[in-house]
Design a protein around this motif. Structure first.
Motif, short mmCIF file in Angstrom:
data_model
loop_
_atom_site.label_atom_id
_atom_site.label_comp_id
_atom_site.label_asym_id
_atom_site.label_seq_id
_atom_site.Cartn_x
_atom_site.Cartn_y
_atom_site.Cartn_z
N LYS A 33 0.84 -1.20 0.00
CA LYS A 33 0.00 0.00 0.00
C LYS A 33 0.88 1.25 0.00
CE LYS A 33 -3.56 -2.37 2.73
NZ LYS A 33 -4.13 -2.49 4.09
N GLU A 34 0.59 2.16 -0.93
CA GLU A 34 1.32 3.43 -0.99
C GLU A 34 0.49 4.60 -0.48
OE1 GLU A 34 4.62 2.85 -4.47
OE2 GLU A 34 2.67 3.59 -5.12
N GLY A 35 -0.80 4.42 -0.36
CA GLY A 35 -1.64 5.49 0.15
C GLY A 35 -3.11 5.17 -0.06
N LEU A 36 -3.96 6.05 0.49
CA LEU A 36 -5.41 5.86 0.41
C LEU A 36 -6.05 7.08 -0.22
CD1 LEU A 36 -7.90 4.10 1.31
CD2 LEU A 36 -7.99 5.58 3.34
N ARG A 37 -6.78 6.89 -1.31
CA ARG A 37 -7.52 7.97 -1.96
C ARG A 37 -8.93 8.02 -1.38
NH1 ARG A 37 -5.66 6.33 -8.06
NH2 ARG A 37 -3.75 7.56 -8.16
N LYS A 38 -9.28 9.14 -0.80
CA LYS A 38 -10.58 9.30 -0.15
C LYS A 38 -11.65 9.69 -1.17
CE LYS A 38 -8.27 10.92 4.05
NZ LYS A 38 -8.07 12.07 4.96
N LYS A 39 -12.83 9.12 -1.02
CA LYS A 39 -13.97 9.42 -1.90
C LYS A 39 -13.57 9.31 -3.37
CE LYS A 39 -16.84 12.72 -1.05
NZ LYS A 39 -17.46 14.03 -0.76
N ALA A 40 -12.83 8.26 -3.70
CA ALA A 40 -12.31 8.13 -5.06
C ALA A 40 -13.40 7.79 -6.07
CB ALA A 40 -11.21 7.06 -5.09
N VAL A 41 -14.35 6.95 -5.67
CA VAL A 41 -15.35 6.43 -6.61
C VAL A 41 -16.70 6.36 -5.88
CG1 VAL A 41 -16.00 4.48 -8.08
CG2 VAL A 41 -13.58 5.04 -7.77
N PHE A 42 -17.79 6.58 -6.64
CA PHE A 42 -19.14 6.39 -6.10
C PHE A 42 -19.70 5.10 -6.65
CE2 PHE A 42 -23.72 6.93 -5.82
CZ PHE A 42 -23.86 7.45 -4.53
N GLY A 43 -20.32 4.32 -5.78
CA GLY A 43 -20.92 3.07 -6.23
C GLY A 43 -21.76 2.41 -5.16
N ASN A 44 -22.83 1.79 -5.57
CA ASN A 44 -23.74 1.09 -4.65
C ASN A 44 -24.22 2.00 -3.53
OD1 ASN A 44 -25.22 -1.18 -3.95
ND2 ASN A 44 -23.59 -2.09 -2.71
N GLY A 45 -24.47 3.26 -3.89
CA GLY A 45 -25.09 4.20 -2.97
C GLY A 45 -24.18 4.92 -2.01
N ARG A 46 -22.84 4.81 -2.22
CA ARG A 46 -21.93 5.47 -1.28
C ARG A 46 -20.61 5.79 -1.97
NH1 ARG A 46 -21.30 0.06 -0.95
NH2 ARG A 46 -19.36 -0.86 -0.18
N PHE A 47 -19.86 6.70 -1.35
CA PHE A 47 -18.51 6.98 -1.83
C PHE A 47 -17.56 5.93 -1.28
CE2 PHE A 47 -20.21 11.31 -2.43
CZ PHE A 47 -19.77 11.53 -3.72
N LEU A 48 -16.62 5.52 -2.11
CA LEU A 48 -15.68 4.47 -1.76
C LEU A 48 -14.25 5.01 -1.76
CD1 LEU A 48 -17.16 1.73 -4.11
CD2 LEU A 48 -17.60 1.98 -1.66
N ASP A 49 -13.48 4.64 -0.76
CA ASP A 49 -12.05 4.93 -0.73
C ASP A 49 -11.32 3.81 -1.45
OD1 ASP A 49 -12.79 7.05 0.86
OD2 ASP A 49 -12.14 6.11 2.73
N GLU A 50 -10.13 4.13 -1.98
CA GLU A 50 -9.35 3.09 -2.63
C GLU A 50 -7.88 3.21 -2.25
OE1 GLU A 50 -9.81 3.50 -6.87
OE2 GLU A 50 -8.45 5.21 -7.00
N PHE A 51 -7.24 2.05 -2.08
CA PHE A 51 -5.81 2.00 -1.87
C PHE A 51 -5.10 2.05 -3.22
CE2 PHE A 51 -6.92 -0.26 2.19
CZ PHE A 51 -6.34 0.66 3.05
N VAL A 52 -3.98 2.76 -3.26
CA VAL A 52 -3.02 2.63 -4.35
C VAL A 52 -1.96 1.66 -3.86
CG1 VAL A 52 -1.30 3.80 -5.77
CG2 VAL A 52 -3.44 4.96 -5.20
N MET A 53 -1.75 0.59 -4.62
CA MET A 53 -0.75 -0.41 -4.25
C MET A 53 0.26 -0.54 -5.39
SD MET A 53 -3.14 -3.39 -2.48
CE MET A 53 -1.73 -4.15 -1.65
#
Length: 355
Positions: A146-166
């Motif tokens: 893991k190199e970091g976490l992108r907050k509110k990167a994508v919207f899906g299934n009714g909510r904002f999703l965070d994603e890890f950059v690896m």
């Protein structure tokens, strides 16, 4: 799909074929898969059929075939920008019926063999949603970190999703042991802040912007090349791209800097945009960067309703990092071995302003 045995020794990892389109669509359109990717469950078969017959330089597509059934796919895209050809990106999906049967591991192993032994890639990166613990475990098993976490990167299934950059680094650290010193800045221009005009980009700016793009100090802190020819700038200025907003800083009739805001055209990331900017070194330290940033933030907040703005900045560009911090950007992580240029392989922070 019928239930599968625990072990699938007969699974063949092979190149994608256009005839696989319908089975590929069956996987990617499954809501359980779409939620973990960037697709929508409403996507149509025609989109996959078009994708299946479209060749893209640097893209390598593999599938997991079990007795004629497609169980999953992985795509490795090599970055073809001259300064980033040492890197690539992975994207993978597995049919839910095949989850837990080792298909993902076989696909990742095949992609890493391609990256290491055929393409000689030093950096391989991917994005994975933070709640996808099974996929994260798999990638870590193959050396991704893991190199970091992108907050509110994508919207899906009714909510904002965070994603890890690896990312997974391979081989020795590329580049010379002792990089050359950066070029010396040119003499500083004499002007005042009230002489700066921030306006939309015009075709007449081509020559001025070309002088910026090809300057070694600008190339060092962006992804440009000092060897680029004016036709590249001409094409950049004259090409209209949906969702791309461009402003320049003008001083005494001359364009001395620019900033771009590129809003995503993917419905699930329409709330987000990427930012890039440059200022001619003769005009550094006089507040032009702040004026450009203020203008583009106003555009994003008050006209486009963008809630996430992202950018990347070299770790060895502290002035750029300070400027972005000033406007509310935070460091979300650091990409190692990100871009080669000016005799060194630079790490880059990925930063975002989220509201």
């Amino acid at each position: 799909m019928n239930s599968l045995p625990i072990n699938l020794p007969e699974v063949e990892i092979r190149p994608f074929h256009p005839d696989d389109a319908s089975q590929q669509y069956a996987i990617v359109s499954d809501p359980r898969v779409a939620e973990m990717l960037m697709q929508l469950p409403s996507m149509e078969l025609a989109e996959t059929e078009q994708w299946a017959t479209t060749e893209k330089p640097g893209r390598h597509r593999l599938v997991a075939d079990w007795n004629g059934r497609l169980l999953g796919a992985i795509h490795l895209s090599q970055n073809l920008r001259p300064r980033m050809q040492h890197s690539g990106r992975l994207g993978m999906m597995v049919h839910p019926d095949a989850w837990g049967h080792g298909v993902g591991g076989k696909l990742v192993a095949a992609a890493l063999n391609l990256a290491d032994n055929w393409l000689n890639l030093s950096r391989l990166e991917l994005e994975v949603f933070s709640h996808n613990s099974v996929a994260i475990y798999l990638y870590e098993k193959f050396g991704f970190e893991k190199e970091g976490l992108r907050k509110k990167a994508v919207f899906g299934n009714g909510r904002f999703l965070d994603e890890f950059v690896m990312a997974r680094l391979h081989g020795n650290f590329p580049g010379p042991a002792q990089p050359a010193a950066p070029a010396k800045p040119p003499p500083q221009a004499d002007f005042t802040a009230d002489e700066v005009i921030i306006r939309p980009m015009l075709v007449k700016d081509i020559d001025d912007l070309y002088a910026c793009f090809r300057h070694p100090l600008v190339a060092r802190t962006t992804l440009q090349m000092p060897s680029q020819e004016i036709s590249a700038t001409q094409k950049r200025v004259e090409t209209q791209i949906k969702g791309l907003h461009r402003l320049v800083a003008e001083v005494e009739g001359k364009a001395v800097g620019s900033i771009t805001l590129h809003q995503s055209n993917n419905p699930r990331t329409a709330h987000a945009a990427g930012l890039g900017m440059m200022v001619h070194p003769a005009y550094w330290g006089k507040g032009i960067g702040s004026q450009l940033m203020a203008a583009v933030i106003d555009l994003a907040d008050n006209w486009l309703n963008i809630s996430r703005i992202r950018l990347e900045v070299n770790v060895d560009n502290p002035a750029g990092v300070r400027l972005y911090h000033k406007f509310g950007f935070e460091i979300e992580g650091t990409k190692r071995w990100h871009a080669f240029g000016d005799g060194r392989l630079a790490d880059s922070h990925f930063m975002a302003r989220v509201r």
